[in-house]
Each structure stands twice: as C-alpha cells, then as structure tokens.
Design an enzyme around this catalytic site. Structure first.
Site, mmCIF file in Angstrom:
data_model
loop_
_atom_site.group_PDB
_atom_site.id
_atom_site.type_symbol
_atom_site.label_atom_id
_atom_site.label_comp_id
_atom_site.label_asym_id
_atom_site.label_seq_id
_atom_site.Cartn_x
_atom_site.Cartn_y
_atom_site.Cartn_z
ATOM 1 N N TRP A 123 0.826 -1.211 0.000
ATOM 2 C CA TRP A 123 0.000 0.000 0.000
ATOM 3 C C TRP A 123 0.854 1.252 0.000
ATOM 4 C CZ3 TRP A 123 -4.390 -1.128 -1.829
ATOM 5 C CH2 TRP A 123 -4.962 -2.377 -1.557
ATOM 6 N N ASP B 185 -1.328 6.722 6.401
ATOM 7 C CA ASP B 185 -2.454 5.871 6.033
ATOM 8 C C ASP B 185 -2.630 4.885 7.179
ATOM 9 O OD1 ASP B 185 -4.202 3.969 5.056
ATOM 10 O OD2 ASP B 185 -3.018 3.466 3.280
ATOM 11 N N LYS C 185 -11.998 -1.761 8.057
ATOM 12 C CA LYS C 185 -11.236 -2.653 8.938
ATOM 13 C C LYS C 185 -11.761 -2.547 10.376
ATOM 14 C CE LYS C 185 -8.198 -2.852 5.430
ATOM 15 N NZ LYS C 185 -8.013 -3.983 4.527
#
Length: 358
Positions: free
Chosen positions: A102, A172, A196
């Site tokens: 990511w 992030d 999440k």
C-alpha cells in the site's frame, strides 16, 4: 446458518451487536418511518448521526481542536492521489517510507504528480520489518513524509512513529486506526478507509491539521480539495449516509467497551494467542514478520510447504474459519484480528493451530 470465525482482511468483521441494532432500525430509523439510507443528508435526523460520529471520533482518539475530521469517499486509495495534489508543489519532494504494497501504491500516485523520494524501505528483506527510525532519510524541501502505519499483506506495524518537524507527517492508518492509542499531534494528517476497524466500506476518515487547509489549491479540482469538505462539514455533495451511520454505531460500541485503552488490551491479548501458537510450534508455523515489527491486526504465517498450507486452510474452512488465506500476492496464511473479531475466535484459531500441528 452456523456462526463463523471471520478473519477477513477487509471488509472485515463488525460487532454483532452493531449489526443487530442496524437490523432493528433498518426500516424505521429514529421513528422517521424511513431507513437511514432514505433520509435526506441535510435532514435533522441524519445531521444528528453525522455530528455524533465526528464527536465520538474526536473523543475516542483525543483529537485536538486544531484538527478537522472529514468524511470522504473513494477509499484510502483516492487519498494516494489527493495528498500529492494538495501538497506536492514544484520544488518540493514527496518523501515515502516503504513498508509494503500500500505504501508502494501511494508512492506510485505521488510520482505521477511531482518529485518523490524513498526515505526508507524494507523491500529488500521482503517487508519483514519496519525501518529503524534512525535509518530514515529526510530532505530539507520535503512537502510531506508519508507512511502506512500497518501493513495488511505482510503483517508488520509501526510501533513508534518518527518525529518529523520540517514537514507534515501523513499516515495511512486504514488497517489499525482505533486499535491503539496514537499521538495525533505527531501527524499533519491521518486518513483511513473504514472497512477494517471503523465500519463498512464506503466512507474514508481524514483527520487533518487546520493549518494544512490553508494551502493554495486553486489548481486542484473542487471535489479533490480538503478545504472544500472542511468548509461544508463533509456535506459538499451527498455523503455515504449508511456507512456514516454504521461508523457512528461502531464508535459507540468502542466507547461502550471501555474506549481505546480497553480495545488495545484486548487486541494484544488476541494477537498473543496466535503468535504464541506460532512461536511454540518448533518452526512448524513460520511467521513472516520479524518479532519487533509484528502487527496486532494482521498475523501472517506459513506452514512447512505450500501443500501443507492448502491442507491447513481447507480443514480450517470446514471448521468455520473464514478469511485465513494470505493475500494473493504472497500466499500463505493470514489472520486479521481487528477490533470486532471476538476473543473467542482467536482462542478457537489458536486451539486449531495446535491441534493441527499435533
């Protein structure tokens, strides 16, 4: 339909009590005779949901008054582009700390929009660890320093964040926000997809220091400016109303559990059960992440062979375990133990791992 042990990496488990409340209110929210999905996003009933979600997030994360909370769309992946669009001006450098897939994707978007640099990377060791703080390289003209706090694919997590004073530190936190205490003041901006620990997919949280909203952004399309959403309380256009409603319910659930301190203790307990099954297996289970970098949210491991991985996963599926396959890019096994995954599920997985090994 039997209950399952949901270890999906995202979208992931939601608290059962939250789902049951949403079910009860689905066709008649707050006596309106309508679902929350049918309400006008400018109605008083939805406004109350919206404001409560902001207030709860500020309370739970101890967000200072000098920060704004925004509800955006497009997932964390859109933030990979929005960040450099706002801040990566000519003559500046976007400094990226690479710890997994990511952060690589964030760097890829930054490269499309300006000059970038890699301030640290553990790619050469298959992203088994987090960079040492004293190994990070900074540049005097950094526009920002960007990191990914938890790495879902490789199972690593920043335990301590760098102190950056010459530029905003941007993180992030999609896969570990609300799972532990964080010092918000260390960051210029934090962003996180909800799917999440915060709720269902559809809403993205941005926590941004107010001085960063003063950046000159006339070159940026209106919808992609943080200032646009700050000035309209995230209501510039129709927000993902149901996702925000669910976010609000999950935040209330976290508060009812005892807040971040209680959630963090529980997450440590859950992860320890599974890591102990790995560490006490005499090498039968091999964790991917180095011990000092292990994630509390995503536990990655392999068995002695790929065939053994497949047998382990097939038997687990028969027993009601869901989502234990590793990411398609790396294979193996992965247990995602987000906030809403109950302790009982982790006990069951630990027991299964020990029994399977025997």
């Amino acid at each position: 339909m039997q209950d399952v042990f949901n270890f999906n990496a995202g979208p992931s488990a939601l608290p059962k009590s939250v789902l049951e409340k949403a079910q009860a209110e689905l066709t008649n929210f707050n006596g309106t005779g309508m679902s929350v999905m049918e309400l006008s996003h400018r109605s008083k009933d939805f406004e109350a949901v919206h404001e409560e979600a902001i207030a709860l997030l500020k309370e739970l994360l101890a967000i200072p008054d000098s920060y704004k909370v925004l509800f955006l769309q497009g997932g964390a992946s859109l933030q990979f582009a929005m960040v450099p669009l706002q801040f990566l001006k000519p003559g500046k450098i976007g400094n990226y700390l690479l710890t997994g897939s990511w952060s690589e994707k964030a760097l890829k978007e930054g490269k499309l929009l300006g000059e970038t640099a890699v301030g640290a990377s553990t790619k050469e060791t298959q992203y088994r660890s987090i960079p040492a703080l004293d190994a990070i390289t900074y540049n005097e003209n950094d526009a920002y320093v960007h990191l990914t706090s938890n790495n879902t694919i490789f199972g690593t997590q920043w335990k301590e964040f760098p102190t950056v004073t010459h530029a905003p530190l941007i993180a992030d936190m999609s896969s570990d926000i609300l799972s532990r205490k964080i010092e918000i003041e260390k960051f210029g901006m934090i962003y996180a997809g909800a799917q999440k620990n915060l709720g269902p997919a559809g809403v993205t949280i941005v926590i941004i220091r107010e001085d960063l909203l003063e950046e000159e952004v006339d070159h940026v399309p209106t919808l992609l400016r943080y200032r646009t959403h700050s000035e309209t309380n995230s209501l510039y256009h129709t927000p993902p109303t149901f996702s925000i409603y669910m976010l609000n319910q999950v935040l209330q659930w976290v508060k009812d559990q005892g807040g971040i301190d209680a959630i963090e203790r529980k997450n440590e307990e859950k992860a320890k059960l599974i890591y102990d099954a790995i560490d006490e297996s005499d090498g039968f289970y091999r964790g991917h992440a180095e011990k000092e970098s292990r994630s509390l949210m995503n536990i990655t491991f392999n068995l002695p062979s790929e065939e053994e991985n497949k047998r382990f996963l097939a038997k687990a599926k028969e027993l009601g375990f869901v989502g234990l396959n590793g990411h398609r890019s790396v294979g193996g096994c992965r247990a995602s133990t987000y906030n809403a995954v109950p302790l009982e599920a982790c006990v069951a997985l630990s027991d299964y791992m020990k029994n399977y090994r025997r």
